[in-house]
Design a protein around this motif. Structure first.
Motif, PDB file in Angstrom:
ATOM      1  N   ILE A 221       3.130  11.948   9.459  1.00 48.46           N
ATOM      2  CA  ILE A 221       3.146  10.501   9.671  1.00 48.46           C
ATOM      3  C   ILE A 221       4.520  10.123  10.179  1.00 48.46           C
ATOM      4  O   ILE A 221       5.536  10.518   9.590  1.00 48.46           O
ATOM      5  CB  ILE A 221       2.861   9.759   8.347  1.00 48.46           C
ATOM      6  N   PHE A 222       4.570   9.393  11.267  1.00 45.29           N
ATOM      7  CA  PHE A 222       5.856   8.913  11.766  1.00 45.29           C
ATOM      8  C   PHE A 222       5.969   7.418  11.476  1.00 45.29           C
ATOM      9  O   PHE A 222       5.092   6.638  11.843  1.00 45.29           O
ATOM     10  CB  PHE A 222       5.975   9.184  13.267  1.00 45.29           C
ATOM     11  N   MET A 223       7.033   7.045  10.804  1.00 42.48           N
ATOM     12  CA  MET A 223       7.233   5.632  10.448  1.00 42.48           C
ATOM     13  C   MET A 223       8.461   5.104  11.140  1.00 42.48           C
ATOM     14  O   MET A 223       9.451   5.827  11.317  1.00 42.48           O
ATOM     15  CB  MET A 223       7.413   5.464   8.938  1.00 42.48           C
ATOM     16  N   ASP A 224       8.419   3.827  11.518  1.00 40.03           N
ATOM     17  CA  ASP A 224       9.614   3.168  12.026  1.00 40.03           C
ATOM     18  C   ASP A 224       9.528   1.691  11.707  1.00 40.03           C
ATOM     19  O   ASP A 224       8.455   1.093  11.782  1.00 40.03           O
ATOM     20  CB  ASP A 224       9.735   3.379  13.541  1.00 40.03           C
ATOM     21  N   GLU A 225      10.663   1.130  11.296  1.00 39.27           N
ATOM     22  CA  GLU A 225      10.762  -0.304  11.025  1.00 39.27           C
ATOM     23  C   GLU A 225       9.671  -0.787  10.081  1.00 39.27           C
ATOM     24  O   GLU A 225       9.162  -1.892  10.209  1.00 39.27           O
ATOM     25  CB  GLU A 225      10.676  -1.100  12.326  1.00 39.27           C
ATOM     26  N   GLY A 226       9.277   0.075   9.135  1.00 41.34           N
ATOM     27  CA  GLY A 226       8.391  -0.383   8.075  1.00 41.34           C
ATOM     28  C   GLY A 226       6.914  -0.278   8.375  1.00 41.34           C
ATOM     29  O   GLY A 226       6.097  -0.722   7.584  1.00 41.34           O
ATOM     30  N   TYR A 227       6.513   0.306   9.505  1.00 35.34           N
ATOM     31  CA  TYR A 227       5.077   0.501   9.710  1.00 35.34           C
ATOM     32  C   TYR A 227       4.807   1.902  10.217  1.00 35.34           C
ATOM     33  O   TYR A 227       5.703   2.594  10.711  1.00 35.34           O
ATOM     34  CB  TYR A 227       4.509  -0.567  10.638  1.00 35.34           C
ATOM     35  N   ILE A 228       3.556   2.316  10.087  1.00 37.43           N
ATOM     36  CA  ILE A 228       3.178   3.659  10.524  1.00 37.43           C
ATOM     37  C   ILE A 228       2.945   3.618  12.013  1.00 37.43           C
ATOM     38  O   ILE A 228       2.037   2.943  12.500  1.00 37.43           O
ATOM     39  CB  ILE A 228       1.917   4.123   9.775  1.00 37.43           C
ATOM     40  N   VAL A 229       3.801   4.370  12.753  1.00 37.35           N
ATOM     41  CA  VAL A 229       3.731   4.315  14.205  1.00 37.35           C
ATOM     42  C   VAL A 229       2.676   5.286  14.720  1.00 37.35           C
ATOM     43  O   VAL A 229       1.871   4.958  15.569  1.00 37.35           O
ATOM     44  CB  VAL A 229       5.117   4.650  14.804  1.00 37.35           C
ATOM     45  N   GLU A 230       2.695   6.490  14.162  1.00 37.15           N
ATOM     46  CA  GLU A 230       1.792   7.496  14.701  1.00 37.15           C
ATOM     47  C   GLU A 230       1.429   8.492  13.604  1.00 37.15           C
ATOM     48  O   GLU A 230       2.266   8.865  12.787  1.00 37.15           O
ATOM     49  CB  GLU A 230       2.474   8.225  15.864  1.00 37.15           C
TER      50      GLU A 230
END
Lengths: 254, 864
Positions: A221-230
């Motif tokens: 799971i890739f997360m950025d800025e508090g949401y799941i991106v991919e």
């Protein structure tokens, strides 16, 4: 074929479910609409830049942090403010911290038996038997009567893993377990974690160890800025990332 | 060292040394003490200046202070009041309790050293042996090498005068002697060689002898004053003659001249009183048997020495009579002698030597002609007597003892009465009037002041050290027999029981007290048993038939005993009124629900409530019982039974009071402080703000205010509270005060822990209470050991403030000592003594705390 293998390896039921979960630190929106489902025996690796909310996510799962919106259901128990639910979830969830957080005033063996005796109410002898077998498993039975301060970082982290396993949890949460370690000690900890994954433990691992993710993860799971991106399988993730943010991140660290 | 074998060659760069250089010591300035001094004291100009200044300051202070210590300080005051300093007016028939308690505590401390801080044992044993050796050997050495100071007495018919004071030599004086002691009496001719020698009299002297000395001093002072004025006049005259410049104004010259004329220099003292020109008949009479010792000696010149050997301990009378005045009668009967000194018979014995000036002057007008001949006698073997009041079974008894050697050994209870059985008490060598005068020599300081003190404390000190060593040895023995765990358990139990025993031993035994304490202990056992059972049964509740029976029986017995204790306590407290009803209303449901409810509750929701929840109500109940027990001890039974007599807390004084205040101030404040610290960190606003308010309120007020609050305001809150003795009020004030500081110390420790500790505990499923009790609190407390010991030490010293609420702690003893007639003005000596006492105890405490921090008994220090 690999996907099929996984299907058979993983259980039918989701042991962790996050449904539309949101969390704020004061005014700051840390976790945004998180939807996540982790199946039995699944190994999920969470990656992402620092400050993206990875640690907060797994700390919400055993209620070290409180979420404000949405649902978290662990092993069929919905996390609410009810103390009984929280302690029931914590009993099924082991956690390993970046800073180990061993109890410095207790010996290694006492670190491992303390919660067994006071939470699981096991007799001392039984608790120690379990502790020794776990120390055997993480490869440091000879350190049982030392204090944490006398061990190396890698040994301390392996004790921390043994301590969490002693409660016989269904789920293990790893919060950057190798980040505070010297490079030569990282391997000994990762080996223990791989062994654990092979044995069928459900794991959520926040880490920067891409090789570990590639070899062990069922899903990344890739997360950025508090949401799941991919979200994807390791080969999808490391060979064919879709989102621009993911590509940028991977290009920077690989 | 020679380089003969080496062949230096300018062209050849190779070099072979065939001789190994010898090892040399480093240069003198680079090794040992010199190196240290150079590097630490004189490594820079500023440092060198500081070193020199510091050394001068230390030197100056030490010289002056030790000068006062040796030459002037009246350390007899400390020796005589040692008991007051230690236990104050604690009833003598109950002293055995204090002794037993002290010996027990010292034994346990010896054990504690062996168990936990073995590394100082060697130092401690060496120190102890050194102290005992000093205490035992110094008196032996001084007694064999140094004579006790001489005693100077006056004999003769004449009266001596200085200023308005007129004193007549007393022909008969009683003293306490020791068997086989030799008494020699002779004319003190060396003293009357000149006025200067008389003025420099050093040693014990009676008031008449001292009057003679003062007369000489005054005369010398007058002469010196006149000489100064005359010298100024002479210098003026010389200046005018030589240079024509006057150094004094006319007015000054006139004033000087008038002053010189006005000075009336009396005749030489030795001439006036024709000192030592008379013949004196000296006799010593044994009061007990009425026998005259050997033949009377007639002293006519300095060569005559009267020597007497005393047959037994007790009162003796020394008669010293001017032969020319009443020679015929003296030897046969003393009636006339007494008749010739009527003022002696009419006065109360304690006032004899301090006859008021008016009485003295009227007496002088009638019978005394100032200027008659006197003799000053140098007496060896007679020393001042101290009259002290000792409280006993039937009020106070008066006890006489020698104020030099053998303080406790020769104690006479009866008055000295003359041999004619007229039962009129004789004047005796009372300490008030027969003090040591003049600048003491170092020898006299050792012999007359240090030796009695050492003699007085040597036995007790040795016994203490022996018991400490016994405790130490017992542990070593157990450890050698592989009973290490047993030894440390025993020591822990011993340490824990010291405060409990201290309370029982100091306040006194009472059946109800014993049962009440037993009840609290039973309650504790009950908790323990329930806890053990819970652990064994996996918290499936209290089932008497499950598991082994011993634990269950223990529970049943403990419950029965503790309820019996509660009932008895209620009876006892009921006498106190309001407290009993609270207990009746509050306790039964509390205990019942605690005992059964919580265990059943645990059984129902085994996964909901954790083990310590069962313990909590019992802890609370125990604390309430203790609190009520302490406040309910209002009824005192004033009987004098050796076992059951109660000590009145108002009578606690000296070090005993200080220790009571400190020990309970810390021990009871400890759980309260922890509670306050946890409360202040609580999430519940009410608890949080109440705790914060309490802590800040107490920390914002001086200890004196808290003491006065307890003393003055508490009775206003409820009239019943005025029955609570002062001693208890002071203890409560101390607890209230130190709990607030304890709370802040503990909170500091809690805050110093990384948050990860608590998170890890929670993540493992420990409840908040378990996380606090098992994880954070142990680490926090260990981290603040230095602060806690610091608080203990500062409280130990702060207790001296209780003096202002009329309690007599160490400082209070100093005050009361310095108004005793014998020791007027010895406040400085007292303060020095208690400073040393405070320092020694505080230093030992802080030393032990340093070792504890560094020792391996905990692990915090091992974590980097």
């Amino acid at each position: 074929m690999v996907a099929q293998e996984q299907e058979t390896r993983l259980g039918e039921n989701a042991v962790i479910e996050c449904i539309n979960m949101n969390k704020w630190y004061g005014e700051f929106h840390v976790l945004k609409d998180i939807d996540l489902e982790v199946k039995e025996r699944e190994v999920v690796v969470v990656i992402g830049p620092s400050g993206s909310g990875k640690s907060t996510l797994i700390r919400c799962i055993n209620r070290l942090e409180e979420h404000q919106e949405g649902d978290i259901i662990v092993d069929g128990i919905r996390l609410t403010n009810d103390v009984r639910n929280i302690s029931a979830v914590r009993r099924e969830t082991g956690m390993v911290f970046q800073q180990f957080n061993l109890f410095p005033h207790l010996t290694v063996i006492d670190n491992i038996t303390l919660a067994q005796r006071h939470v699981r109410h096991r007799p001392k002898a039984e608790a120690e038997e379990i502790a020794f077998s776990l120390l055997e498993r993480v490869g440091i039975p000879e350190q049982a009567h030392k204090y944490p301060g006398q061990l190396s970082g890698g040994q301390q982290q392996r004790v921390a893993i043994a301590r969490a396993l002693a409660m016989q949890p269904k789920i293990m949460l790893f919060d950057e377990p190798t980040s505070a370690l010297d490079p030569e000690m990282i391997k000994e900890v990762l080996d223990v974690m791989k062994e654990l994954a092979v044995s069928g433990m459900t794991m959520i691992v926040v880490t920067h160890e891409m090789n570990f993710a590639r070899e062990v993860a069922d899903r990344v799971i890739f997360m950025d800025e508090g949401y799941i991106v991919e979200v994807g399988t390791p080969e999808h993730f490391f060979t064919n990332p879709q989102h621009d943010r993911t590509k940028l991140f991977l290009s920077q660290i690989l | 060292m020679t380089n003969d074998n080496k062949t230096p060659n300018d062209n050849d760069m190779t070099y072979v040394s065939s001789l190994e250089p010898e090892a040399k010591p480093p240069p003198a300035l680079e090794a040992g003490v010199l190196k240290w001094i150079r590097e630490n004291l004189f490594n820079s100009v500023g440092n060198a200046i500081l070193t020199v200044l510091g050394a001068l300051l230390v030197f100056y202070t030490v010289v002056n202070v030790s000068g006062w210590t040796i030459q002037e300080g009246n350390w007899l005051a400390i020796t005589a009041n040692l008991r007051q300093y230690m236990v104050g007016s604690f009833a003598p028939q109950n002293m055995w309790r204090i002794q037993v308690l002290t010996l027990f505590s010292i034994t346990v401390m010896g054990m504690a050293v062996a168990v936990w801080i073995k590394q100082i044992a060697r130092t401690m044993i060496v120190t102890m042996v050194a102290i005992v050796l000093a205490l035992v050997l110094l008196p032996i050495v001084t007694k064999s090498l140094i004579e006790l100071p001489n005693f100077y007495m006056l004999a003769g018919q004449g009266a001596v005068q200085t200023g308005s004071a007129i004193e007549t030599p007393i022909p008969q004086v009683a003293f306490i002697g020791q068997a086989d002691e030799e008494i020699t009496i002779r004319f003190a001719d060396a003293l009357v060689e000149s006025e200067a020698t008389l003025a420099n009299l050093v040693g014990y002297s009676s008031i008449p002898a001292n009057t003679l000395r003062n007369a000489a001093r005054n005369r010398l002072a007058l002469i010196a004053e006149r000489d100064v004025l005359q010298a100024e006049l002479d210098a003026n005259a010389e200046s005018i003659r030589d240079r024509g410049i006057p150094t004094l104004t006319d007015a000054q010259i006139e004033a000087h001249t008038m002053a010189i004329e006005g000075v009336e220099i009396p005749d030489a003292i030795i001439e006036t009183y024709q000192v030592n020109s008379i013949s004196v008949l000296v006799t010593i009479v044994n009061v007990a048997t009425g026998e005259v010792l050997s033949e009377p000696f007639l002293l006519e010149s300095a060569d005559d020495v009267a020597t007497f050997t005393l047959p037994a301990d007790g009162w003796y009378i020394l008669e010293k009579v001017d032969v020319n005045a009443v020679m015929p009668e003296v030897v046969e009967t003393t009636d006339e002698t007494e008749a010739s000194t009527p003022e002696v018979n009419t006065q109360d014995i304690r006032n004899v030597s301090t006859i008021s000036p008016t009485a003295q002057s009227t007496a002088a007008e009638e019978t005394v002609n100032v200027g008659g001949s006197v003799a000053i006698l140098e007496v060896q073997g007679i020393y001042p007597v101290r009259l002290s009041n000792v409280s006993g079974d039937d009020g106070f008894t008066q006890v006489y003892s020698r104020a030099t050697d053998f303080f406790d050994e020769i104690v006479v209870e009866a008055n000295p009465v003359p041999r004619d059985e007229s039962n009129t008490p004789l004047p005796f060598v009372v300490l008030t009037s027969n003090q040591y005068r003049g600048e003491r020599s170092f020898g006299d300081f050792l012999r007359a002041y240090v030796t009695p003190f050492f003699d007085r404390i040597k036995v007790n000190t040795t016994i203490f050290f022996v018991f400490g060593l016994l405790g130490y040895g017992a542990v070593i023995l157990m450890e050698n027999n592989d009973n290490r765990k047993r030894a440390s358990q025993l020591t822990t139990y011993g340490l824990i029981s010291i405060p409990a025993l201290m309370w029982i031993f100091v306040t006194g035994f009472q059946i109800t007290t014993a049962v009440a304490i037993g009840g609290v202990i039973a309650l504790g056992l009950q908790c323990l048993a329930l806890y053990r059972m819970g652990q064994r049964n996996g918290w499936r509740g209290w089932r008497p038939n499950s598991g082994s029976t011993d634990g269950d029986m223990l529970v049943v017995i403990a419950i029965i005993v503790s309820y019996l204790a509660l009932i008895m306590m209620m009876e006892r407290i009921n006498g106190g009124g309001w407290a009993g009803s609270i207990v009746r209303l509050g306790f039964i449901p509390l205990i019942l629900s605690a005992a059964f409810g919580s265990s059943l509750n645990t059984a129902d929701s085994a996964d909901g409530i954790s083990g310590s929840a069962v313990l909590m109500p019992f802890w609370v109940a125990g604390l309430i019982i203790i609190a009520i027990f302490f406040s309910g001890v209002g009824v005192q039974d004033p009987n004098n039974d050796w076992l059951f007599s109660q000590s009145n807390p108002d009578n606690w004084s000296g070090l005993l009071l200080t220790m009571m205040l400190t020990v309970y101030g810390i021990i009871i404040a400890f759980p309260i402080g922890i509670g306050l610290a946890l409360g202040r960190r609580s999430d519940l606003p009410l608890i949080k703000y109440l705790c914060t308010a309490y802590i800040e309120l107490i920390r914002g007020s001086p200890f004196i205010t808290v003491l006065f609050f307890m003393k003055l305001l508490i009775p206003l809150i409820r009239p019943e509270f005025s029955n609570v003795p002062n001693g208890y009020r002071a203890i409560i004030a101390t607890i209230a005060f130190s709990a607030a500081y304890m709370a802040e110390n503990v909170r500091g420790g809690l805050q110093s822990l990384p948050p990860g500790q608590n998170e890890a505990a929670k993540a493992l499923g420990l409840s908040a209470w378990q996380a606090t009790l098992l994880i954070t609190l142990p680490q926090a407390l260990r981290a603040v050991i230095p602060a806690l010991v610091g608080q203990f030490i500062s409280l130990f010293k702060d207790t001296s403030l209780v003096t202002i609420i009329a309690l007599v702690d160490l400082t209070g003893v100093v005050n009361s000592m310095s108004v005793q007639p014998e020791f007027v003005g010895t406040r400085l000596e007292g303060l020095v003594f208690i400073s040393i006492l405070y320092f020694v105890i505080s230093y030992v405490l802080s030393y032990i705390s340093r070792l504890l921090e560094a020792s391996g008994s905990g692990a915090t220090r091992r974590l980097t």
